[in-house]
Design an enzyme around this catalytic site. Structure first.
Site, mmCIF file in Angstrom:
data_model
loop_
_atom_site.group_PDB
_atom_site.id
_atom_site.type_symbol
_atom_site.label_atom_id
_atom_site.label_comp_id
_atom_site.label_asym_id
_atom_site.label_seq_id
_atom_site.Cartn_x
_atom_site.Cartn_y
_atom_site.Cartn_z
ATOM 1 N N SER A 23 0.848 -1.198 0.000
ATOM 2 C CA SER A 23 0.000 0.000 0.000
ATOM 3 C C SER A 23 0.887 1.254 0.000
ATOM 4 O O SER A 23 1.975 1.239 0.597
ATOM 5 C CB SER A 23 -0.866 -0.030 1.266
ATOM 6 O OG SER A 23 -1.961 0.824 1.139
ATOM 7 N N GLN A 100 1.688 6.489 -6.397
ATOM 8 C CA GLN A 100 0.460 7.238 -6.126
ATOM 9 C C GLN A 100 0.761 8.735 -6.299
ATOM 10 O O GLN A 100 1.763 9.239 -5.790
ATOM 11 C CB GLN A 100 0.005 6.973 -4.688
ATOM 12 C CG GLN A 100 -1.345 7.593 -4.355
ATOM 13 C CD GLN A 100 -1.702 7.460 -2.881
ATOM 14 O OE1 GLN A 100 -0.962 7.905 -2.007
ATOM 15 N NE2 GLN A 100 -2.833 6.832 -2.595
ATOM 16 N N TYR A 187 -8.075 14.602 0.996
ATOM 17 C CA TYR A 187 -7.168 15.401 0.179
ATOM 18 C C TYR A 187 -7.902 16.001 -1.028
ATOM 19 O O TYR A 187 -9.120 15.836 -1.162
ATOM 20 C CB TYR A 187 -5.943 14.570 -0.215
ATOM 21 C CG TYR A 187 -5.151 14.142 1.013
ATOM 22 C CD1 TYR A 187 -4.818 15.083 1.992
ATOM 23 C CD2 TYR A 187 -4.760 12.829 1.220
ATOM 24 C CE1 TYR A 187 -4.122 14.712 3.139
ATOM 25 C CE2 TYR A 187 -4.060 12.444 2.363
ATOM 26 C CZ TYR A 187 -3.750 13.393 3.323
ATOM 27 O OH TYR A 187 -3.064 13.032 4.462
ATOM 28 N N GLY A 328 -0.232 -2.440 4.501
ATOM 29 C CA GLY A 328 0.610 -1.321 4.905
ATOM 30 C C GLY A 328 1.511 -1.717 6.046
ATOM 31 O O GLY A 328 2.618 -2.239 5.860
ATOM 32 N N ARG A 329 1.005 -1.524 7.267
ATOM 33 C CA ARG A 329 1.859 -1.727 8.442
ATOM 34 C C ARG A 329 2.323 -3.171 8.600
ATOM 35 O O ARG A 329 3.435 -3.408 9.082
ATOM 36 C CB ARG A 329 1.106 -1.246 9.693
ATOM 37 C CG ARG A 329 0.956 0.273 9.700
ATOM 38 C CD ARG A 329 -0.158 0.730 10.595
ATOM 39 N NE ARG A 329 -1.448 0.268 10.119
ATOM 40 C CZ ARG A 329 -2.595 0.490 10.747
ATOM 41 N NH1 ARG A 329 -2.588 1.151 11.888
ATOM 42 N NH2 ARG A 329 -3.730 0.051 10.245
HETATM 43 C C1 LIG Z 1 3.433 5.373 7.539
HETATM 44 C C2 LIG Z 1 2.171 5.425 6.723
HETATM 45 C C3 LIG Z 1 2.113 6.252 5.613
HETATM 46 C C4 LIG Z 1 0.962 6.274 4.811
HETATM 47 N N1 LIG Z 1 0.962 7.020 3.654
HETATM 48 C C5 LIG Z 1 -0.058 6.901 2.786
HETATM 49 C C6 LIG Z 1 0.023 7.467 1.495
HETATM 50 O O1 LIG Z 1 1.069 7.995 1.072
HETATM 51 N N2 LIG Z 1 -1.071 7.360 0.702
HETATM 52 C C7 LIG Z 1 -2.215 6.709 1.101
HETATM 53 O O2 LIG Z 1 -3.176 6.654 0.340
HETATM 54 N N3 LIG Z 1 -2.277 6.112 2.299
HETATM 55 C C8 LIG Z 1 -1.231 6.173 3.135
HETATM 56 N N4 LIG Z 1 -1.253 5.476 4.309
HETATM 57 C C9 LIG Z 1 -2.371 4.531 4.564
HETATM 58 C C10 LIG Z 1 -1.959 3.111 4.115
HETATM 59 O O3 LIG Z 1 -1.737 3.056 2.718
HETATM 60 C C11 LIG Z 1 -3.042 2.078 4.473
HETATM 61 O O4 LIG Z 1 -4.211 2.380 3.762
HETATM 62 C C12 LIG Z 1 -3.350 2.068 5.965
HETATM 63 O O5 LIG Z 1 -2.153 2.044 6.724
HETATM 64 C C13 LIG Z 1 -4.225 0.868 6.348
HETATM 65 O O6 LIG Z 1 -3.594 -0.337 5.988
HETATM 66 P P1 LIG Z 1 -2.772 -1.246 7.077
HETATM 67 O O7 LIG Z 1 -3.758 -1.547 8.193
HETATM 68 O O8 LIG Z 1 -2.381 -2.469 6.308
HETATM 69 O O9 LIG Z 1 -1.603 -0.437 7.572
HETATM 70 C C14 LIG Z 1 -0.157 5.479 5.154
HETATM 71 C C15 LIG Z 1 -0.092 4.673 6.300
HETATM 72 C C16 LIG Z 1 1.055 4.624 7.064
HETATM 73 C C17 LIG Z 1 1.119 3.700 8.249
#
Ligand SMILES: Cc1cc2nc3c(=O)[nH]c(=O)nc-3n(C[C@H](O)[C@H](O)[C@H](O)COP(=O)(O)O)c2cc1C
Length: 384
Positions: A23, A100, A187, A328-329
């Site tokens: 992600s 993105q 955004y 993501g995480r």
């Molecule tokens: C450190 C960090 C940076 C993120 N930056 C973005 C980003 O650049 N664009 C976006 O759409 N979402 C961003 N997100 C959201 C993640 O893409 C993802 O949708 C969110 O963390 C939920 O997924 P997860 O539970 O697997 O972490 C970010 C999340 C984290 C933790």
């Protein structure tokens, strides 16, 4: 039983080897918009770990649209060559390189998360940092803590279109094969869609159709510069805390599909600070949005949000919840998540496609029943 998670997916002229996606995640460590060695190391390891598609973080089309002074940029041609090192590395390791594109609108100009995400007045030292102006559909602040943005004029909207189109051209030149437009999390594109952030009375505000116009124009402009054979995703907040519903998202997806969007990446929230607790992250909490948009708009979707386990991701794809699973995480925790998932799901030849520098040893590790190292093998390592 054959794994769906590990089955290939073709979208336009691009084939992903599996459905596992990194992600987009801001790293907040760019140097005035430029990538550095951190980004090379960071993105390379997810490709080496077996992801089908690696998304580079939200990269801004206009310096005024940076969430923080440490965001990546694509507003100048000089960003292209350094990004190419990253796409080359991702591709050499068997993944498809995606990026993105974003603009934070009224939520721009904040400090990085570990400095509190505090709204800033200006930020000397980065492009537009001295006179960093916030622009948005209407002069409505995100919350009391935030500055009131300037409502965009028609000229600003034309300039914004050119910025998205040129950034898409640069992304193509840098070697990316998948592009995602950030239309979520409160955004700029989401701001135009929202009746709360968009209070315009011209052709860009008012009815749902008029609020959708900015998004449609961005997609059409981007498609002029982004080749037909390359997929275009849109990340949407499927629902938000300010009245946006899943039905609204299905309607947007139906329209944007006709303008060249191939996949809706289904996230949520970001429109209201006061009501943020309405959306509580828990296990797979956004998967149902992906399922409903996929069925309702007959479009491919990507699920994201606390996808943790291999069998959970497998079930999402198998049950038509989504076409892709983004992590993501969990991926930060284990960049080799796909290699691990392949073993847990009993995939034949789970180390196929993994660089021999890792695959050779991980195969031996698996043969030794994970962690139980035989003395013979131990001697083999020590002697090697
Ligand atoms: C450190 C960090 C940076 C993120 N930056 C973005 C980003 O650049 N664009 C976006 O759409 N979402 C961003 N997100 C959201 C993640 O893409 C993802 O949708 C969110 O963390 C939920 O997924 P997860 O539970 O697997 O972490 C970010 C999340 C984290 C933790």
């Amino acid at each position: 039983m054959e794994s769906k998670l590990f089955s290939p997916l073709q979208i336009r002229g691009v084939t992903l080897k599996n459905r596992i996606v990194l992600s987009p995640m801001l790293q907040y460590c760019a140097d005035n918009g430029h990538v550095n060695d951190w980004h090379l190391m960071h993105y390379g390891k997810f490709a080496a770990g077996g992801a089908g598609l690696v998304f580079v973080e939200s990269t801004k089309v206009d310096p005024r649209g940076c969430s923080t002074p440490r965001d990546l940029g694509l507003w100048k041609d000089e960003f292209v060559a350094p990004l190419k090192r990253i796409t080359d590395l991702i591709k050499r390791n068997g993944a498809v390189a995606g990026i993105q594109l974003g603009h934070s609108g009224r939520k721009a100009r904040r400090s990085v998360p570990w400095e509190g995400r505090v709204p800033m007045a200006n930020c000397p030292g980065v492009d537009h940092g001295e006179e960093w102006e916030l622009i948005a559909p209407s002069a409505v602040a995100f919350s009391e803590r935030y500055a009131v943005p300037r409502a965009m004029t028609h000229d600003d909207i034309q300039e914004a279109m050119a910025n998205w189109g040129q950034a898409a051209r640069r992304a193509h030149e840098a070697g990316f094969d998948v592009l995602e437009l950030h239309g979520a999390h409160g955004y700029l594109i989401h701001q135009f869609l929202s009746p709360v952030a968009n209070q315009r009375t011209d052709e860009y505000g008012g009815t749902p159709e008029k609020r959708m116009r900015f998004a449609i124009e961005v997609v059409r402009e981007v498609r002029k510069f982004w080749p037909d054979e390359k997929p275009l995703f849109l990340r949407a907040s499927a629902v938000d805390e300010a009245g946006w519903s899943i039905e609204d998202s299905v309607a947007v997806a139906r329209v944007l599909k006709t303008h060249g969007i191939d996949v809706i990446d289904c996230s949520a929230g970001g429109m209201s600070e006061a009501n943020a607790s309405e959306i509580t992250p828990n296990y797979g909490y956004q998967v149902d949005y992906a399922r409903r948009i996929k069925a309702g708009a007959d479009i491919k979707t990507m699920a994201v949000g606390m996808i943790i386990h291999a069998d959970q991701a497998e079930e999402i794809i198998r049950s038509d919840g989504a076409d892709l699973a983004a992590l993501g995480r969990e991926f930060l925790h284990n960049p080799n998540w796909p290699i691990d998932a392949a073993q847990k799901l009993g995939i034949e030849a789970p180390f196929k496609g993994v660089s021999r520098a890792y695959g050779y040893w991980l195969e031996k590790r698996a043969a030794n029943k994970i962690g139980i190292v035989s003395s013979t093998w131990q001697r083999g390592i020590n002697g090697g």
